[in-house]
Design a protein around this motif. Structure first.
Motif, mmCIF file in Angstrom:
data_model
loop_
_atom_site.group_PDB
_atom_site.id
_atom_site.type_symbol
_atom_site.label_atom_id
_atom_site.label_comp_id
_atom_site.label_asym_id
_atom_site.label_seq_id
_atom_site.Cartn_x
_atom_site.Cartn_y
_atom_site.Cartn_z
ATOM 1 N N ASP A 150 38.119 98.500 27.587
ATOM 2 C CA ASP A 150 38.910 99.609 28.125
ATOM 3 C C ASP A 150 40.238 99.023 28.596
ATOM 4 N N GLY A 151 41.339 99.433 27.967
ATOM 5 C CA GLY A 151 42.632 98.830 28.257
ATOM 6 C C GLY A 151 43.062 98.964 29.708
ATOM 7 N N VAL A 152 42.829 100.124 30.311
ATOM 8 C CA VAL A 152 43.239 100.323 31.707
ATOM 9 C C VAL A 152 42.493 99.358 32.622
ATOM 10 N N ARG A 153 41.199 99.208 32.401
ATOM 11 C CA ARG A 153 40.407 98.310 33.246
ATOM 12 C C ARG A 153 40.835 96.856 33.069
ATOM 13 N N VAL A 154 41.089 96.448 31.831
ATOM 14 C CA VAL A 154 41.539 95.075 31.570
ATOM 15 C C VAL A 154 42.851 94.803 32.293
ATOM 16 N N LEU A 155 43.832 95.685 32.114
ATOM 17 C CA LEU A 155 45.151 95.473 32.710
ATOM 18 C C LEU A 155 45.069 95.475 34.237
ATOM 19 N N ALA A 156 44.238 96.371 34.794
ATOM 20 C CA ALA A 156 44.089 96.416 36.249
ATOM 21 C C ALA A 156 43.459 95.138 36.778
ATOM 22 N N THR A 157 42.438 94.635 36.088
ATOM 23 C CA THR A 157 41.762 93.411 36.528
ATOM 24 C C THR A 157 42.711 92.218 36.455
ATOM 25 N N GLN A 158 43.438 92.090 35.352
ATOM 26 C CA GLN A 158 44.371 90.974 35.209
ATOM 27 C C GLN A 158 45.497 91.063 36.242
ATOM 28 N N ALA A 159 45.897 92.279 36.609
ATOM 29 C CA ALA A 159 46.926 92.447 37.638
ATOM 30 C C ALA A 159 46.407 92.058 39.015
ATOM 31 N N TYR A 160 45.112 92.224 39.220
ATOM 32 C CA TYR A 160 44.502 91.969 40.531
ATOM 33 C C TYR A 160 44.149 90.494 40.732
ATOM 34 N N VAL A 161 43.487 89.885 39.756
ATOM 35 C CA VAL A 161 43.031 88.501 39.938
ATOM 36 C C VAL A 161 43.322 87.623 38.723
#
Length: 413
Positions: A150-161
């Motif tokens: 899921d692109g949104v989840r990937v981008l959010a996770t990479q932005a966070y940690v």
């Protein structure tokens, strides 16, 4: 009888509650810090034109995926990038003859199917049809490979940690903007672990810089429209400096006295000078006067072993798409094979590739002694191989510019 069943259920519920258990399914506990981080991005998303409704809908219940690679998690060992084939496989394994032959045969069919669009792309952008087809083939196997995340989840996770938080903070917001602008649905925004999406693998920022509506339907659809995806890949290459009418590289036979340490992008000469120094194009290929005037660099992917190439500026433009020599060789060679079914004239050797952590250790040693000044990333690229050759000269070893166990042992002493 019904009363007895109710009584037994009540006793069971009381028993479970007494011991702090639940017999009902439960959701995984939310991550409050992550939720707060995502909420803090609203002003930046708003500044990019994302509506409140889109932001709330797409982030509702969003949880980080801590199984992704390239993360830095508190209290846990840092996770490195996955072992990308470009950096852990020897060339013979990465550029497999069977894979190249299969993709080239499929590409010839696609060349006929999309002939009109490909002719238009080449006319408008100056990028040959085989190059954009080869990128599509390498990135998603001509659309047969389904991106897993899921692109949104990937981008959010990479932005966070993630290791590159600032970059992915922007990519996450632009990912929401893609959905908000109606460019793609959340369902179709599938991505790699690094957040690239579409038939030709664009990050959201790359979409907004380079995407093209080539089929004229009013949408820049790199997920479903092959003409749009291929034209967008061509536009990205052009925006990064693609030169019309210039080949990506020439395979050559080097002279016996070649100094492999000169195989770096900074050492460029007109092709005619390389030819005067004894580099011979394979299979009797003759270069025109215009070709001989082009600037080129030496590339020896296996050091003194395996094929050698003189690479033009367009080689490095393709490398901007994926920063790997083997990636560019795959794309360039696949493009060539669509036109002429000939393998490389010089076969790859049976060399072995060091693990990423060992290449990192080698790069740190080479940095310490002043022979290497690039990124410590575990990727044995042109600059690493050149630094290895410089060390071999200094240490009185055989100079082959190949990062081997023997070189690592010598450096470790």
């Amino acid at each position: 009888m019904r009363q007895n069943r109710i009584t037994r259920l009540a006793v069971a519920l009381a028993f479970a509650g007494f011991f702090g258990m639940s017999i009902l399914p439960t959701r995984a506990a939310s991550d409050p810090a992550f939720t707060q981080f995502i909420a803090s991005l609203w002003p930046e998303a708003q500044a990019q034109g994302v509506s409140r409704a889109t932001f709330d809908r797409e982030t509702a219940g969003l949880e980080p995926d801590y199984k992704l690679p390239d993360l830095i998690l508190p209290g846990r060992p840092a996770t490195g990038a996955p072992s990308q084939a470009e950096f852990v496989q020897v060339p013979a394994d990465y550029i497999k003859e069977a894979s190249i032959a299969r993709l080239a045969a499929e590409a010839q069919k696609l060349m006929a199917k999309y002939r009109s669009a490909l002719d238009g792309i080449e006319k408008q952008f100056g990028v040959p049809a085989p190059i954009v087809l080869a990128i599509w083939g390498r990135e998603t196997d001509f659309g047969r490979y389904t991106l897993p995340y899921d692109g949104v989840r990937v981008l959010a996770t990479q932005a966070y940690v993630g290791r590159r938080k600032d970059q992915y903070r922007d990519e996450f917001i632009l990912g929401l903007k893609l959905i908000n602008d109606g460019e793609v649905t959340r369902k179709d925004l599938r991505a790699s672990w690094a957040g690239a999406t579409g038939l030709t693998q664009f990050l959201p920022s790359e979409f907004y810089k380079h995407a093209v509506d080539f089929d004229g339907d009013g949408r820049k659809d790199i997920w479903h429209s092959v003409p749009d995806a291929l034209a967008s890949a061509a536009e990205q290459l052009v925006n990064k400096g693609w030169q019309r009418g210039v080949r990506w590289a020439y395979e050559v036979t080097p002279p016996a006295n070649t100094d492999c340490t000169s195989g770096v992008p900074e050492v460029t000469k007109p092709l005619r000078q390389w030819l005067r120094e004894g580099f011979v194009p394979v299979r009797g290929q003759r270069l025109s006067a215009a070709e001989q005037a082009e600037e080129a660099s030496l590339l020896q992917p296996e050091g003194v072993y395996g094929p050698s190439f003189l690479t033009t500026k367009n080689y490095f433009v393709i490398k901007e798409y994926n920063f790997s020599d083997l990636y560019v060789l795959f794309v360039g060679h696949l493009a060539d094979r669509m036109v002429a079914p000939l393998p490389f004239a010089t076969p790859w050797s049976a060399s072995t590739q060091l693990r990423t952590k060992d290449v990192e250790a080698m790069q740190r040693h080479l940095t310490r002694i002043g022979l290497y000044a690039d990124r410590v990333d575990g990727k044995a690229g042109m600059k690493t191989r050149s630094a290895v050759g410089a060390y071999q000269k200094q240490a009185g070893l055989t100079v082959d510019c190949w990062p081997s166990e023997a070189v690592l042992r010598s450096l470790s002493r």
